[in-house]
Design a protein around this motif. Structure first.
Motif, PDB file in Angstrom:
ATOM      1  N   ASN A 272       0.701  -0.938   0.077  1.00 23.33           N
ATOM      2  CA  ASN A 272       0.097  -0.250  -0.171  1.00 23.33           C
ATOM      3  C   ASN A 272       0.975   1.030  -0.034  1.00 23.33           C
ATOM      4  O   ASN A 272       2.177   1.163  -0.036  1.00 23.33           O
ATOM      5  CB  ASN A 272      -0.996  -0.114   1.313  1.00 23.33           C
ATOM      6  N   GLU A 273       0.219   2.341  -0.225  1.00 20.81           N
ATOM      7  CA  GLU A 273       1.092   3.605  -0.174  1.00 20.81           C
ATOM      8  C   GLU A 273       2.065   4.153   1.056  1.00 20.81           C
ATOM      9  O   GLU A 273       3.107   4.174   0.562  1.00 20.81           O
ATOM     10  CB  GLU A 273       0.182   4.906  -0.302  1.00 20.81           C
ATOM     11  N   PRO A 274       1.482   3.871   2.085  1.00 17.77           N
ATOM     12  CA  PRO A 274       2.632   4.133   3.401  1.00 17.77           C
ATOM     13  C   PRO A 274       3.635   3.339   3.097  1.00 17.77           C
ATOM     14  O   PRO A 274       4.897   3.236   3.708  1.00 17.77           O
ATOM     15  CB  PRO A 274       1.601   4.165   4.552  1.00 17.77           C
ATOM     16  N   GLN A 275       3.397   2.056   3.084  1.00 15.72           N
ATOM     17  CA  GLN A 275       4.467   0.585   2.943  1.00 15.72           C
ATOM     18  C   GLN A 275       5.441   1.052   1.908  1.00 15.72           C
ATOM     19  O   GLN A 275       6.739   1.064   2.042  1.00 15.72           O
ATOM     20  CB  GLN A 275       3.862  -0.513   2.746  1.00 15.72           C
ATOM     21  N   THR A 276       4.794   1.563   0.680  1.00 17.64           N
ATOM     22  CA  THR A 276       5.998   1.702  -0.464  1.00 17.64           C
ATOM     23  C   THR A 276       6.832   3.104   0.129  1.00 17.64           C
ATOM     24  O   THR A 276       8.022   3.137  -0.365  1.00 17.64           O
ATOM     25  CB  THR A 276       5.025   2.178  -1.621  1.00 17.64           C
TER      26      THR A 276
END
Length: 291
Positions: free
Chosen positions: A2-6
């Motif tokens: 997901n975005e925060p993981q990226t």
């Protein structure tokens, strides 16, 4: 991812890249591993932390001609490393200074509340998202705007609130975007802080995020007992005559402005939007004896 993981993956990669022991010949292949995920989340209208912005600036679609030497010239790469290390340290230092700056008005705000109310009901709720349903920062911003309007308008569960403060963060490990929220009620008129905490969390989870959100109710009885056993309970009913509970409450409130964790910050946001805020002080300049 997901975005925060990226974003965290990019940040961790760039932390490795700026280490003095990093093999500069590996940079092109290392950056390429996250390229597809990165392109999916990049938005030129957003503000990114220095390490992440540096990664985006090196994407083939965005790189400036003057920066292309980083991949083929050792001296250019070492200069890039040194500059980015300094920029990252400055960013962390500025974040710390901002947190310290936020504490003084928040401390004064709560001191005024204690002077004007013999009892305060403090409700702390952490609002978040499970990783499997975690949205991007744009949706997080939308959810927060709905929540803050409900709080400001004193709608439903917030009808009796007399003050609030919040801080937005992104955890440095697996946690994504989240909000530390404090809502204060007049303790002479309201009790059942666990109920308020649960209902605020339920509002976030069921109504605002349409089921994709999650929450942690700090005021739940079992959580309060854990704080009580440590002698640190500073939420729930806070009586002005109880100096220890007031001191503990100050420590709880201080965390909103001054987290000691250096990695608790948003990696992406917008320049003119607040990550920390509180209600305006309604008692500024008013003598509590006359109010």
């Amino acid at each position: 991812m997901n975005e925060p993981q990226t974003l965290l993956a990019i940040e961790n990669l760039m932390k490795k890249v700026i280490q003095k022991t990093y093999r500069w010949q590996d940079i092109e292949s290392d950056l390429s591993e996250l390229r597809n995920d990165a392109k999916l989340i990049y938005d030129s209208n957003r503000m990114y932390s220095p390490l992440i912005q540096a990664y985006f600036d090196l994407l083939p679609e965005l790189i400036k001609k003057d920066d292309e030497d980083i991949f083929s010239n050792h001296a250019a790469f070492k200069q890039f490393q040194s500059g980015l290390r300094k920029e990252h340290k400055s960013f962390l230092r500025n974040n710390k200074n901002k947190r310290e700056f936020n504490w003084e008005p928040l401390r004064t705000y709560f001191e005024d509340m204690v002077r004007h109310h013999c009892k305060l009901l403090l409700v702390r709720v952490d609002l978040n998202y499970p990783s499997e349903t975690h949205p991007g920062v744009t949706k997080f911003d939308e959810h927060m705007r709905v929540l803050l309007k409900r709080i400001h308008d004193k709608d439903t569960i917030f009808e009796g609130q007399i003050g609030y403060a919040y801080r937005l963060e992104q955890g440095g490990k697996s946690r994504g975007y989240h909000c530390h929220l404090l809502v204060i009620y007049n303790g002479s008129l309201h009790s059942k802080d666990s109920y308020y905490g649960h209902e605020i969390g339920r509002l976030w989870k069921e109504k605002i995020t349409k089921g994709c959100g999650g929450f942690f109710n700090c005021n739940q009885a079992s959580n309060k007992q854990r704080y009580r056993n440590k002698g640190t309970l500073g939420i729930g009913m806070i009586k002005r005559c109880n100096e220890k509970s007031v001191r503990n409450a100050f420590n709880v409130i201080r965390y909103l402005a001054m987290s000691e964790k250096a990695d608790q910050y948003l990696r992406v946001w917008w320049k003119k939007k607040s990550q920390f805020n509180m209600a305006q002080n309604p008692w500024k300049g008013i003598d509590p004896k006359k109010s």
